[in-house]
Design a protein around this motif. Structure first.
Motif, short mmCIF file in Angstrom:
data_model
loop_
_atom_site.label_atom_id
_atom_site.label_comp_id
_atom_site.label_asym_id
_atom_site.label_seq_id
_atom_site.Cartn_x
_atom_site.Cartn_y
_atom_site.Cartn_z
N UNK A 46 0.97 -1.06 0.03
CA UNK A 46 -0.01 0.10 0.00
C UNK A 46 0.80 1.11 0.20
N UNK A 47 0.30 2.44 -0.78
CA UNK A 47 1.05 3.52 -0.63
C UNK A 47 0.78 4.41 0.60
N UNK A 48 1.82 4.71 1.36
CA UNK A 48 1.50 5.38 2.44
C UNK A 48 0.53 6.83 2.25
N UNK A 49 -0.23 7.14 3.30
CA UNK A 49 -0.92 8.31 3.22
C UNK A 49 -0.05 9.45 3.53
N UNK A 50 -0.23 10.71 2.82
CA UNK A 50 0.25 11.89 3.11
C UNK A 50 -0.47 12.80 3.95
N UNK A 51 -0.33 12.49 5.37
CA UNK A 51 -1.23 13.20 6.56
C UNK A 51 -0.78 14.66 6.12
#
Length: 108
Positions: free
Chosen positions: A2-7
């Motif tokens: 999964x692509x990490x979320x850019x919080x």
């Protein structure tokens, strides 16, 4: 994987949206003050009246104010509609040519 979320980017986008909504709300409130003629009042008078309104718990008064507000907006929308109808009727006579399609048509 999964692509990490850019919080940080998501938070910035939410903050931008919140700022935009607040700006729009402030603009609409300013337009309302002007439309009602309340811009003729001093800022102290206007603030005092608004504070008194927000402190009022009398439901009968609040309902009466709400009805008056509805009547204000309804009469205003009727005036705008009548003015636009007059403008559409007078456009061909002013231009001297063939009637054109109203410019207000189309997707919004």
């Amino acid at each position: 994987m999964r692509k990490p979320r850019d919080f940080d980017a998501e938070l910035k986008a939410l903050e931008d949206k919140a700022r935009e909504l607040k700006t729009r709300k402030v603009q609409q409130l300013g337009e309302l003050v002007i439309a009602t003629g309340a811009d003729q009042l001093g800022s102290d008078e206007l603030a005092g009246a608004l504070v008194a309104i927000t402190e009022t718990k009398d439901t009968a008064k609040r309902e009466a104010w709400a009805k008056r507000g509805v009547m204000f907006f309804e009469s205003r929308s009727r005036r705008v509609a009548q003015a636009s109808q007059r403008n559409r009727r007078s456009t061909p006579a002013q231009s001297g040519g063939t009637p054109s399609a109203p410019s207000g048509t189309g997707a919004q």
